[in-house]
Design an enzyme around this catalytic site. Sequence first.
Site, short mmCIF file in Angstrom:
data_model
loop_
_atom_site.label_atom_id
_atom_site.label_comp_id
_atom_site.label_asym_id
_atom_site.label_seq_id
_atom_site.Cartn_x
_atom_site.Cartn_y
_atom_site.Cartn_z
N LYS A 130 60.57 21.73 45.04
CA LYS A 130 59.27 21.04 45.14
C LYS A 130 58.29 21.59 44.09
O LYS A 130 57.59 20.83 43.42
CB LYS A 130 58.68 21.20 46.55
CG LYS A 130 59.46 20.42 47.60
CD LYS A 130 58.80 20.46 48.96
CE LYS A 130 59.81 20.18 50.06
NZ LYS A 130 60.75 19.08 49.77
N LYS A 180 75.86 21.69 45.30
CA LYS A 180 75.26 21.03 46.46
C LYS A 180 76.35 20.70 47.49
O LYS A 180 77.22 19.87 47.25
CB LYS A 180 74.57 19.74 45.98
CG LYS A 180 74.02 18.89 47.07
CD LYS A 180 72.61 19.27 47.42
CE LYS A 180 72.11 18.43 48.57
NZ LYS A 180 70.87 18.94 49.14
N GLY A 196 63.30 14.80 54.53
CA GLY A 196 64.23 14.36 55.57
C GLY A 196 63.59 14.27 56.94
O GLY A 196 63.91 13.39 57.74
N ASN A 197 62.65 15.19 57.25
CA ASN A 197 62.01 15.21 58.55
C ASN A 197 61.25 13.93 58.87
O ASN A 197 60.96 13.64 60.02
CB ASN A 197 61.00 16.37 58.62
CG ASN A 197 61.63 17.58 59.25
OD1 ASN A 197 62.85 17.63 59.38
ND2 ASN A 197 60.81 18.53 59.64
N LYS A 241 65.76 15.01 45.49
CA LYS A 241 64.87 13.86 45.70
C LYS A 241 63.45 14.12 45.19
O LYS A 241 62.75 13.18 44.82
CB LYS A 241 64.82 13.45 47.17
CG LYS A 241 64.05 14.39 48.03
CD LYS A 241 63.58 13.82 49.31
CE LYS A 241 62.47 14.74 49.80
NZ LYS A 241 62.84 16.17 49.75
#
Lengths: 328, 328
Positions: free
Chosen positions: B291, B140, B12-13, B226
């Site tokens: 991740k 979520k 997102g960053n 994602k």
Amino acid sequence: MLKPLLVIALGGNAMIKGKQRGTIEEQIENITETAKQIMKVVPKNRVVITHGNGPQVGNIMLQMEAGSHHPFNRPVLPMDICGAMTQGQIGYLIQNILGNLLLKEGPPSRLNPQEKIKVTTIVTQVVVSKDDPAFQNPTKPVGPFYSKEQAESIRTEHPEFTIIEDAGRGYRRVVPSPDPTEIYEKDQVNKLLEAGFIVVAGGGGGIPVIKNEDSTVQGVEAVIDKDLAGERLAVDVNAETFAILTDTDRVYLNYNTPNAEGINTITRAEVQKYLDEGAFGTSLKGSMGPKLRAALRFIKDGGKRVIITSPELAADALEGKAGTTITP
Amino acid sequence: MLKPLLVIALGGNAMIKGKQRGTIEEQIENITETAKQIMKVVPKNRVVITHGNGPQVGNIMLQMEAGSHHPFNRPVLPMDICGAMTQGQIGYLIQNILGNLLLKEGPPSRLNPQEKIKVTTIVTQVVVSKDDPAFQNPTKPVGPFYSKEQAESIRTEHPEFTIIEDAGRGYRRVVPSPDPTEIYEKDQVNKLLEAGFIVVAGGGGGIPVIKNEDSTVQGVEAVIDKDLAGERLAVDVNAETFAILTDTDRVYLNYNTPNAEGINTITRAEVQKYLDEGAFGTSLKGSMGPKLRAALRFIKDGGKRVIITSPELAADALEGKAGTTITP
């Protein structure tokens, strides 16, 4: 031997009809109906689909306006972004619904006969000239109606906006509607066509971008007419036929009068003559003007024919049994 | 000889940082910075880009909520549609900004050396199993915070929603986060890669769809992680390397403690061992858990290596000079 290539431009009614607000149920129902009609032409044509986005982009602009105040305070994004958002939204719905129908009832893929034809949506920028006179004369109303006080406050906050009074209904922003000169992602569309896909591209007239001196492209606040963008797309993919699907069965002379006369087949020169004579009557005040302009341009650009009809009659119109066919 | 294929997952960053609201100026600045870093890896790699959409989809959900009341009364659309909208929005920005950089400073296209490499965004559905246990246990959080009264009213109006209390900050809707099983548009992505394009796909984890008995796919209200969707994409395009770009230079043992120790190179088995021992510390409570899970899965699925680092260090990390590299 490749099947002939057909570009279909879907009007707003294909997604959100008349007074509908555009709920998901309405959009799915409408797009399903339209997709069933497109299914009839898939066996005999390679297909590219483009579509309008008026009600969807209107909703997004209203929602951004509503969400810009306390307690939400979310940023209002410019029109090129809103257009891109509608390409995602509508492209997904078409790709999902038409893709499902093809999976169940469609013909096999040309390059991979074990599979059915697949649908894919390309996020599409459309180039306009930064010298287009439309930038000096914004005419296309967009977004919410404002009171006189709101209009003045917006003019102060955004001196670059043009806000006009809209006959008794309040004040409204207008943006330029420049002429499309190039489908920026045409190579991508052509590659996907070569690979046998149905492609959805140029939605909402495309995301309008101008070309800078160094050839980079930059989004602008404008709306490109979707039929003119569809024409450009049809030329850029070298389509034989450009089909403009709308809410009328065909084009009429003396539209909406007792002397109304439906047109079956007409040449480009005849269309031009009737346009010069004003013979299409009040239909030109609606959306028929840009459609006929797009049709004439497609023939002038070397296209073989333009069909103007409703989604229901599209398959018949392609066989010359319905709708209006415009020829060279 | 084809260059190695690299799938980049942008956090997102890369688009909206920390406390930014996500104005267009912020998004353009951030994506330009990220695109400059991607430019460094383009000469030596074929590239597929995927990205998060948390702040953008959050804004859309808030704007829809705000616009659903008087005087706007615009329809609230479901989450699959909101996700599709963010794919259009973010895809356009990446395709425009990275495309412009490539045009000015990029290497020539492989198949057409007179041209530069072009970027294209594919609206992407990602299949999840309708039997995924996540559908029984939504976790979520999405959309706005509600008061207790609002939460009860929404529960009445939408009995299918799960609304939970979020530690002192109010009530919030939670949706399932199921596991991605297939990039539905993988053939389209692969064709565009073959043709030499950089492809943006699977944005926001993809539009979540379930497969019905008849193999048709149908949107569901869910959010796919994602990084896991990026892993699936990396497998489905047969990538050598999966690079997860985030806001840390690399993975740390004992993260955020005096004993923190950055990892340069680590095998899948070692990652698994440290995970079992809890040695990554508090970083797992943030986004490092998914991740590392995505990284392990990519190696298990036959991938050659995973890089976890920041966009600034991506090019160095690919040469083994920075970041964390996870190997078989």
